[in-house]
Design an enzyme around this catalytic site. Structure first.
Site, PDB file in Angstrom:
ATOM      1  N   GLU A  46      75.729  28.940  51.853  1.00 12.57           N
ATOM      2  CA  GLU A  46      76.261  29.618  53.029  1.00 12.57           C
ATOM      3  C   GLU A  46      77.750  29.310  53.134  1.00 12.57           C
ATOM      4  O   GLU A  46      78.141  28.132  53.153  1.00 12.57           O
ATOM      5  CB  GLU A  46      75.549  29.157  54.294  1.00 12.57           C
ATOM      6  CG  GLU A  46      74.111  29.598  54.387  1.00 12.57           C
ATOM      7  CD  GLU A  46      73.447  29.071  55.641  1.00 12.57           C
ATOM      8  OE1 GLU A  46      74.164  28.707  56.600  1.00 12.57           O
ATOM      9  OE2 GLU A  46      72.205  29.000  55.661  1.00 12.57           O
ATOM     10  N   ASP A  57      77.882  25.408  66.883  1.00 16.32           N
ATOM     11  CA  ASP A  57      78.163  24.297  65.978  1.00 16.32           C
ATOM     12  C   ASP A  57      78.536  23.021  66.721  1.00 16.32           C
ATOM     13  O   ASP A  57      79.175  23.055  67.773  1.00 16.32           O
ATOM     14  CB  ASP A  57      79.288  24.685  65.018  1.00 16.32           C
ATOM     15  CG  ASP A  57      78.876  25.811  64.090  1.00 16.32           C
ATOM     16  OD1 ASP A  57      77.793  25.690  63.495  1.00 16.32           O
ATOM     17  OD2 ASP A  57      79.612  26.800  63.975  1.00 16.32           O
TER      18      ASP A  57
END
Length: 258
Positions: A46, A57
């Site tokens: 990714e 995140d």
């Protein structure tokens, strides 16, 4: 056949997918990181598109994103770095990024460019599922690009089945509703969630991500899905190794007991 589908057609077990943020800690070594990880046996990669507000995140990836943006990384620059990646890399490549920079680039332009350079899928954490179905799915399918949807412990069985019926590639099982970041173990609540999804016998394969950083969490993920996605731990090691992907990968494999 799309490389993601090719990979999962072999019904892989203990598949390892690694995430890194393009442009961090070094701006120009994106392609080199990918080549190195494939040589090290990573099954899928990714590639993070840095964005100024990465809401899903945790602090490690947020820090990497900030560093990448300061280094001058952009989506246009990232595509340029990946221009010839398929001359030397065969494993599936997935882009992961937020909707804003992709929309600014133009979604169809984005998909067209992904197809041209050999990107197989994209993960857009803030893409609403209804918008995916109504607007984005037909465009992505036109360019053979898999849009990978995320589910969490809070996702209802009805919605999981709806996602399973309307997507292709794999389903990203987020281990918790919190942000990304390493965990030492998965508690009983997460195990119940893994077992529930496993018992649903979905048509799509599954990968578990968020919080995987050691042997215990890696083996737990692999026991309940086709494999594990590791982001924060690898991003941290990559930063500590000043962008040396080989050394970062070796340290990660040691942590996973591989």
């Amino acid at each position: 056949m799309n490389r993601i589908n090719q990979l999962f057609s072999k019904n892989p077990q203990k598949l390892l997918s690694l995430y890194f943020c393009a442009g961090a800690p070094v701006l120009g070594n994106t392609a080199e990181i990918i080549k190195t990880l494939e040589k090290k046996g990573v099954g899928m990669i990714e590639i993070g598109i840095p964005f100024s507000d990465p809401m899903a995140d945790g602090p490690i990836i947020q820090s990497a994103t900030t560093k990448a943006l300061k280094n001058g990384m952009s989506l246009k620059k990232l595509f340029a770095q990946l221009e010839n990646i398929r001359e030397s890399v065969n494993i599936p490549l997935v882009m992961m990024g937020y909707l804003n920079p992709i929309i600014q680039y133009g979604f169809e332009n984005f998909c067209k460019k992904c197809q041209a350079i050999g990107i197989d899928g994209v993960i857009i954490p803030d893409l609403p599922f209804a918008d995916y179905q109504n607007e984005f799915k037909p465009i992505a399918e036109k360019y053979d690009l898999r849009i990978i949807m995320l589910i969490t412990p809070e996702t209802s069985e009805e919605r999981i089945r709806l996602i399973d019926e309307n997507t292709n590639g794999f389903i990203y099982m987020v281990s918790s509703a919190a942000t990304t970041g390493a965990q030492k173990s998965f508690d009983e609540q997460k195990q119940r969630y893994f077992n529930k999804v496993h018992a649903m016998h979905l048509k799509n394969p599954t990968m578990i991500g968020f919080g995987i950083s050691n042997k215990q969490t890696f083996e737990s993920a692999c026991a309940n899905a086709n494999g594990a996605i590791i982001g924060s731990k690898f991003v941290q090691l990559l930063d500590e190794e000043n962008g040396n992907a080989a050394q970062a990968a070796e340290r990660l494999f040691a942590a996973l007991g591989e």
